[in-house]
Design an enzyme around this catalytic site. Structure first.
Site, PDB file in Angstrom:
ATOM      1  N   ASP A  61       0.885  -0.897   0.118  1.00 55.91           N
ATOM      2  CA  ASP A  61       0.016  -0.137  -0.001  1.00 55.91           C
ATOM      3  C   ASP A  61       0.771   1.153  -0.010  1.00 55.91           C
ATOM      4  OD1 ASP A  61      -2.056   1.768   0.150  1.00 55.91           O
ATOM      5  OD2 ASP A  61      -3.313   0.567   1.603  1.00 55.91           O
TER       6      ASP A  61
HETATM    7  C1  NOJ Z   1      -3.994   3.887  -0.089  1.00 56.96           C
HETATM    8  C2  NOJ Z   1      -5.300   3.112   0.188  1.00 56.96           C
HETATM    9  O1  NOJ Z   1      -5.146   2.280   1.190  1.00 56.96           O
HETATM   10  C3  NOJ Z   1      -5.324   1.993  -0.976  1.00 56.96           C
HETATM   11  O2  NOJ Z   1      -6.310   1.387  -1.051  1.00 56.96           O
HETATM   12  C4  NOJ Z   1      -5.085   2.722  -2.144  1.00 56.96           C
HETATM   13  O3  NOJ Z   1      -5.161   1.883  -3.404  1.00 56.96           O
HETATM   14  C5  NOJ Z   1      -3.686   3.294  -2.260  1.00 56.96           C
HETATM   15  N1  NOJ Z   1      -3.593   4.424  -1.411  1.00 56.96           N
HETATM   16  C6  NOJ Z   1      -3.231   4.195  -3.834  1.00 56.96           C
HETATM   17  O4  NOJ Z   1      -4.336   5.223  -3.834  1.00 56.96           O
END
Ligand code: NOJ
Length: 744
Positions: free
Chosen positions: A270
């Site tokens: 993430d």
């Molecule tokens: C953080 C989020 O938790 C995740 O779901 C997302 O895909 C990423 N950022 C990228 O935007």
């Protein structure tokens, strides 16, 4: 078969993909390999070197947080023509429930209990996203969520592993088609692996403690279903899982995901999660973080810059083997090869507008919204409304909010264009007098992360209490002048989603106060809810005759609400989550274990002395404009051996006067065995459409995969010889009962 974007290249076999990957890999320096493992941010809110410069020297394999076809092509040109290896970039974005044509939020689509709904939605989303130049979406989000306070409950399929697994596989098929690299599709990403929805107190990012049994029996099944459906990538979760952060968790990423499930794609962290291993107090420093994440099986670093800073030196010093790096690079290159990027790295800059103009996309979005809505109450058959009504008031700030109608994740330059509920009602009744008053504005107490990172320059200043009071009185006056009132209440889009957890599940702001004031006028009132999580509408559930849960229904949401309110569509959705009476009752879910005190005994009830913690609306619940009877449950055998399969059938009849949909649900309970098992577990469902008077027999199979579970006491998968209860019905409180016995 054609390759994406019509290059006409043939579909490669696995052996051909592998051979090509080896050739590319053999030509890469260590620094270029690390580049492939690096994802860089394409927007301004990320600090660090300019993406153009990083790409030019081969320092990036993928770009995220960019949503601009021309810019994709400009960056791609640098990668292909100027970087040393010429390997094309993968462009990634969060396309969660639509790219330009927005579908209902995933929680809503799960409420359809119809996997063809998310499958079609994600196919449309993929087609539009691919036309825009994207290759990869960060979805589906597969986190089981049993705590409605957790903001990200909106992005998943709710509380149940069986429903969640069905929705997971459907979304993977929708995004990817029948194989990675299918035309007009994108690569899917199963996220967030794993356990993210079980954070303490429903607080986003907080640590998670989940025993292995709960992980395997409840939290893993949607992820496993995604692997079985061929998902191309996984995303590791942010949080600490049982004291080992998910992004550095070898057991999750190597033992379970690759070892047990045979996943062959790649894992991205993430955002910033590799660097955050230091913040979390797991890694000593960023070098240690890079070492531990890569060793644990995390292939691509999303924007934390930790891999490019440290991986080369870790290999040079002998701390990390180059084979580990090579394996990660192979998995990423294989996706690029399968996606046809080497044949056609660029996007056609005129394609998107053609693709989004397709009327079928709007039709699919409207159908998805119709099928997702749940009728929660309909006293005196107030709904459907008579289209001859002359004078109707629509009240509530959400009633005319495009962003609330579209829902979460509409960031990165998306301009909301939804048909609002007000517009939908006006379009349905062009000749009626429809007055509108928004009432007081509703606000978060603390701003959303997205509002901080990407502020909306046109956002009006917050209302003063005096302005809110004027708006309140105007709303009541507007309602007073009408024959019937539609109140549209709930949450703004930024009130659920990432970093949008709440301590309360009440209607935010003065909405309930306004609802009470309008109901006190004595007019018929219909409540339409726009929201991304269960809300504790306990007062409304007793005092407002008709309630429709419309969720965040997307581009065509307003039309779909009007279709339901005026009876052009009979609602058939069912809740994919329990609605608690209060936020303090969360987590509340139907599949809990029995206690030592018999259900329903005096000692058992009530569990809290200050209010019943029974659901306001149970999992699986939803009404219709017709009535159904489910009867004649039967099992093909009362006794079978471990490993055998039995068939359960039941008859469902439409006993009312209009056609409608019922979702027939099968629940089981294992009475005793190696471990205690939940008092009910969903093991089958089918949504059927029935004409008045029509009967259908619904059939379910119960075999070893449905009856086995991960046993804590045995530390293994088991199928017990045991006695089982079965219930078949229209929600998780079903009473139609049968039983069977499994013998060893
Ligand atoms: C953080 C989020 O938790 C995740 O779901 C997302 O895909 C990423 N950022 C990228 O935007």
């Amino acid at each position: 078969m054609e390759n994406p974007n019509g290059t006409g290249a043939k579909v490669l076999t696995n052996a051909e993909v592998e051979a090509r990957v080896e050739v590319i890999l053999a030509g890469l320096s260590l620094s270029e390999k690390v580049g492939q493992l690096t994802q860089v941010g394409g927007t301004t809110f990320i600090e660090g070197p300019k993406p153009e410069d990083v790409i030019r020297r081969g320092g990036a394999g993928s770009v995220l947080w960019l949503n601009d076809t021309q810019k994709f092509n400009a960056l791609q040109r640098i990668a292909v023509e100027e970087s040393p290896s010429g390997i094309p970039l993968l462009f990634a974005l969060d396309v969660i429930h639509g790219y330009r044509t927005i579908f209902p939020v995933p929680l809503a689509m799960a409420a359809s209990w119809d996997p063809t709904v998310p499958e079609r939605a994600q196919a449309v989303a993929a087609k539009e996203a691919r036309a825009a130049g994207l290759h990869w979406t960060f979805g589906p989000m597969l986190d089981i969520a049993r705590d409605a306070r957790w903001g990200r409950i909106v992005e998943g399929a709710g509380e149940d592993p069986h429903l969640g697994a069905a929705m997971a596989a459907a979304q993977v098929r929708g995004f990817q088609g029948d194989r990675l690299g299918a035309p007009d599709r994108v690569v899917a990403c199963a996220k967030h692996f794993a356990g993210y929805g079980a954070s303490d107190g429903g607080r986003d990012y907080d640590p998670v403690y989940l025993p292995e049994g709960l992980l395997r029996n409840v939290y893993f099944p949607p992820f496993h279903a995604a692997v079985e459906a061929g998902v191309g990538t996984f995303m590791s979760a942010y949080m600490d899982l049982n004291d080992v952060p998910a992004s550095g968790n070898r057991w999750l990423l190597r033992d379970v995901l690759r070892g047990e499930w045979g996943f062959k794609g790649f894992v991205v962290s993430d955002a910033l999660a590799v660097g955050n291993l230091v913040t979390q107090g797991f890694a000593r420093d960023r070098r240690d973080a890079a070492f531990r994440a890569l060793s644990a099986g995390l292939d691509m670093d999303m924007a934390s810059n930790t891999y490019p800073e440290h991986l080369e030196e870790l290999v040079d010093s002998g701390a990390l083997s180059v084979e580990l790096i090579d394996d990660a690079v192979r998995a990423i290159l294989a996706v690029k090869v399968r996606m046809g990027l080497f044949e056609q790295p660029y996007a056609d800059e005129g394609l998107l507008e053609q693709v989004v103009a397709s009327p079928e996309h709007r039709t699919a979005a409207r159908l998805a919204a119709q099928r997702s809505m749940v009728l929660l109450r309909n006293e005196g058959a107030l709904l459907p409304l008579d289209k001859g009504i002359k004078n109707l008031a629509v009240i509530g700030t959400l009633a005319n909010s495009k962003s609330a109608t579209e829902g979460s994740w509409m960031v990165f330059g998306h301009i909301p264009a939804a048909v609002t509920v007000l517009e939908g009602i006006r379009a349905k009744l062009p000749d009626a007098t429809i007055t509108y008053a928004p009432g007081p504005e509703i606000e978060r107490e603390f701003p959303s992360m997205f509002d901080i990172l990407m502020p909306d320059p046109n956002k009006p200043a917050p209302q003063t209490p005096e302005q809110a009071e004027v708006a309140f009185q105007q709303a009541v006056d507007t309602a007073r002048g009408a024959d019937l009132v539609v109140m549209v209440l709930g949450e703004h889009a930024n009130m659920s989603g990432e970093a949008a957890s709440r301590a309360s599940l009440d209607l935010p702001g003065r909405q309930e106060e306004l609802l009470k004031a309008v109901v006190a006028l004595g007019k018929p009132v219909v409540l339409v809810l726009l929201n991304g999580r269960p809300l504790s509408i306990t007062w409304a559930a007793e005092n407002v005759p008709a309630i429709v849960e419309a969720w965040e229904p997307g581009t065509e949401g307003g039309h779909a609400v009007a279709d339901i309110l005026f009876g052009d569509v009979n609602p058939g959705g069912k809740l994919p989550v329990t609605f608690p009476r209060k936020g303090s009752h969360a987590p509340l879910y139907y599949a809990r274990n029995l206690t030592h005190s018999p259900e329903g005994s005096r000692a058992y009830n009530p569990r809290y002395w200050d209010g019943l913690p029974t659901p306001l609306y149970p999992f699986g619940f939803g009404l219709s404009y017709t009535t159904f009877e489910i009867a004649n449950v039967s099992v093909s055998t009362a006794r079978m051996k471990v490993g055998e399969t039995l068939t359960v059938t039941a008859d469902v009849t439409n006993t009312g006067r209009v056609a409608g949909d019922e979702v027939v649900q099968l629940y089981i309970h294992q009475r005793a065995g190696s471990d205690t098992r939940p008092m009910r577990e969903l093991k089958g469902f089918e949504r059927v459409t029935l004409q008045p008077g029509e009967t259908r027999t619904v059939t379910f199979q119960l075999g070893p995969s449905a009856l086995r579970y991960w046993s804590t006491s045995r530390g293994a998968w088991v199928q017990d010889a045991a006695e089982f209860d079965i219930w078949v019905g229209s929600d998780s409180l079903a009473t139609l009962h049968a039983e069977f016995r499994v013998e060893s």
